[in-house]
Design a protein around this motif. Structure first.
Motif, PDB file in Angstrom:
ATOM      1  N   THR A   1      13.607  16.533   3.225  1.00  0.00           N
ATOM      2  CA  THR A   1      12.473  15.650   3.529  1.00  0.00           C
ATOM      3  C   THR A   1      12.652  15.041   4.917  1.00  0.00           C
ATOM      4  N   ARG A   2      11.571  14.485   5.425  1.00  0.00           N
ATOM      5  CA  ARG A   2      11.576  13.942   6.774  1.00  0.00           C
ATOM      6  C   ARG A   2      11.692  12.413   6.773  1.00  0.00           C
ATOM      7  N   HIS A   3      11.133  11.774   5.724  1.00  0.00           N
ATOM      8  CA  HIS A   3      10.994  10.317   5.763  1.00  0.00           C
ATOM      9  C   HIS A   3      11.877   9.591   4.746  1.00  0.00           C
TER      10      HIS A   3
ATOM     11  N   LEU B   1       3.767  10.003   8.826  1.00  0.00           N
ATOM     12  CA  LEU B   1       3.326   9.084   7.761  1.00  0.00           C
ATOM     13  C   LEU B   1       1.987   8.447   8.150  1.00  0.00           C
ATOM     14  N   GLN B   2       1.041   8.469   7.217  1.00  0.00           N
ATOM     15  CA  GLN B   2      -0.238   7.790   7.428  1.00  0.00           C
ATOM     16  C   GLN B   2      -0.229   6.571   6.509  1.00  0.00           C
TER      17      GLN B   2
ATOM     18  N   ILE C   1       6.227   5.267  -0.446  1.00  0.00           N
ATOM     19  CA  ILE C   1       6.216   6.413   0.470  1.00  0.00           C
ATOM     20  C   ILE C   1       5.948   7.673  -0.343  1.00  0.00           C
ATOM     21  N   LEU C   2       5.013   8.478   0.110  1.00  0.00           N
ATOM     22  CA  LEU C   2       4.745   9.783  -0.526  1.00  0.00           C
ATOM     23  C   LEU C   2       5.011  10.857   0.515  1.00  0.00           C
ATOM     24  N   GLU C   3       5.731  11.890   0.111  1.00  0.00           N
ATOM     25  CA  GLU C   3       5.978  12.983   1.062  1.00  0.00           C
ATOM     26  C   GLU C   3       5.879  14.309   0.331  1.00  0.00           C
ATOM     27  N   SER C   4       4.988  15.169   0.793  1.00  0.00           N
ATOM     28  CA  SER C   4       4.868  16.484   0.150  1.00  0.00           C
ATOM     29  C   SER C   4       5.970  17.403   0.652  1.00  0.00           C
TER      30      SER C   4
ATOM     31  N   GLY D   1       0.831  -1.205   0.000  1.00  0.00           N
ATOM     32  CA  GLY D   1       0.000   0.000   0.000  1.00  0.00           C
ATOM     33  C   GLY D   1       0.861   1.250   0.000  1.00  0.00           C
ATOM     34  N   THR D   2       0.322   2.318   0.584  1.00  0.00           N
ATOM     35  CA  THR D   2       1.085   3.576   0.601  1.00  0.00           C
ATOM     36  C   THR D   2       1.231   4.079   2.030  1.00  0.00           C
ATOM     37  N   ALA D   3       2.295   4.826   2.233  1.00  0.00           N
ATOM     38  CA  ALA D   3       2.495   5.524   3.502  1.00  0.00           C
ATOM     39  C   ALA D   3       2.758   6.968   3.106  1.00  0.00           C
ATOM     40  N   SER D   4       1.862   7.873   3.484  1.00  0.00           N
ATOM     41  CA  SER D   4       2.040   9.236   2.984  1.00  0.00           C
ATOM     42  C   SER D   4       2.068  10.277   4.083  1.00  0.00           C
ATOM     43  N   SER D   5       2.977  11.206   3.882  1.00  0.00           N
ATOM     44  CA  SER D   5       3.040  12.404   4.705  1.00  0.00           C
ATOM     45  C   SER D   5       2.505  13.511   3.802  1.00  0.00           C
ATOM     46  N   TRP D   6       1.219  13.741   3.901  1.00  0.00           N
ATOM     47  CA  TRP D   6       0.519  14.643   2.959  1.00  0.00           C
ATOM     48  C   TRP D   6      -0.496  15.415   3.794  1.00  0.00           C
TER      49      TRP D   6
END
Ligand SMILES: Cc1cc2nc3c(=O)[nH]c(=O)nc-3n(C[C@H](O)[C@H](O)[C@H](O)COP(=O)(O)OP(=O)(O)OC[C@H]3O[C@@H](n4cnc5c(N)ncnc54)[C@H](O)[C@@H]3O)c2cc1C
Length: 327
Positions: free
Chosen positions: A209-211, A55-56, A161-164, A45-50
């Protein structure tokens, strides 16, 4: 927004992930996901910091949808080509160099090989090479480009991983090879201004970035056109566009590969029913693009931490194709 903002790098960055819905698209082609399990890597799946620094996680299995996959894209494409040949298709590897409309249909030249066709399907991806050669134009919704590198993956991840970030967003996509594709997505003008298409600028942005971790060595970067577009018209006398050639979406959706297969199936149905240049199909495509633009705006509006050009453009941009300029 004229012209491709950068020359394309490799035709495909190796790290592309597909959601569980790929299973339905493959089944309609008579293919099972067993090949995906054999040659590719299951995605959880995905883990996103958005919209939030943390991370969610969104797990496909918790949603009851089955797994997704991290594709080895060249291998996946080879599998699709082999399936087409097994079903009776003849593979001509060259690019077409000329196309002429005749009384019977099309006369095409592929570097010396002469071909005739009743219908040409433009499946040339974001370039929409055949459709634009017939006078169709693309309306672009943005200037997005992806700057990617393939790096070692110390964590052997299974999630994307998605990070804005202040002027764009990053993704990290595991590869079946055990490496990781790291990509920065931003607008072409911002990329130029900040020097993000070169290793020092890209690494400086990654450091913010953080992650995501810095790679051990200087990365080799490829730049890909990632603009959302709708081809207008998406079909004409004896030709029709499919996949990204007809409509290309923001990679954020991770839906491009699945939708390209579904689009190819829909185009096959239109050809079989003799309705290649159907007004209904063109209108459907336009409505889907408008719905996509609204959905895209909502997703970008979920991130409100930055008041920068990248986010403002997406929070306030047009959500109907008729308000976009044809290029
Ligand atoms: C940075 C980035 C990341 C992405 N990540 C994902 C992801 O994780 N998951 C996902 O599902 N999608 C992702 N996508 C989208 C995905 O790559 C596309 O939606 C998908 O590849 C579309 O398939 P297609 O067959 O329509 O076009 P393409 O895959 O682009 O194929 C077009 C083919 O046509 C050929 N061609 C071009 N011109 C000619 C010509 N003149 N003559 C003959 N052949 C020609 C090309 O060589 C190519 O083989 C991403 C896109 C970008 C830009």
């Amino acid at each position: 927004m004229a012209g491709p903002p950068f020359r394309n790098g490799a035709p495909h960055a190796p790290g592309e992930s597909v959601p569980p819905s790929i299973a339905g698209a493959l089944a309609r082609l008579g293919l099972s996901t067993a090949v995906l399990d054999r040659d590719h890597l299951r995605s959880l799946g995905t883990a996103s910091s958005w919209g939030t620094p943390e991370l969610q996680y969104r797990d496909y299995l918790h949603d009851g949808l089955g797994p997704g996959w991290h594709l080895d894209r060249p291998r996946f494409d080879r599998m699709l080509r082999a399936a087409a040949v097994a079903a009776g298709a003849v593979l001509v590897r060259d690019r077409w160099s000329s196309a002429r409309r005749t009384a019977e249909g099309w006369s095409l030249t592929c570097h010396g090989t002469r071909l005739t066709a009743d219908v040409v399907v433009d499946a040339t991806g974001r370039r929409a090479a055949f459709g634009t050669a017939q006078g169709a134009r693309r309306c672009f919704a943005d200037r997005l480009v992806g700057i990617a590198a393939t790096v070692p993956d110390p964590d052997a991840r299974r999630h994307v991983i998605l990070e804005s970030a202040e002027n764009g967003w990053w993704y990290a996509s595991p590869q079946p090879s055990g490496r990781l594709t790291l990509a920065l997505l931003s607008d072409a003008d911002l990329v130029r201004r900040e020097g993000w298409a070169r290793p020092p600028g890209w690494l400086a942005a990654l450091r913010e970035t953080r992650h995501l971790a810095l790679p051990p060595d200087e990365p080799s970067l490829t730049v890909r056109d990632a603009r959302s577009h709708l081809l207008t018209p998406s079909a004409g006398r004896g030709w029709i566009a499919a996949g990204d050639a007809a409509m290309a979406l923001d990679p954020l959706s991770s839906a491009g590969v699945t939708l390209a297969i579904e689009s190819g199936l829909a185009v096959a149905d239109l050809i079989a029913s003799g309705h290649v240049d159907s007004i209904r199909h063109r209108q459907q495509l336009r409505r889907r693009f408008d719905a996509y633009l609204r959905q895209r705006r909502d997703v970008y509006r979920a991130e409100q931490r930055w008041d920068s050009p990248f986010w403002t453009r997406r929070h306030e941009g047009a959500v109907e194709a008729r308000h976009l300029v044809l290029r």
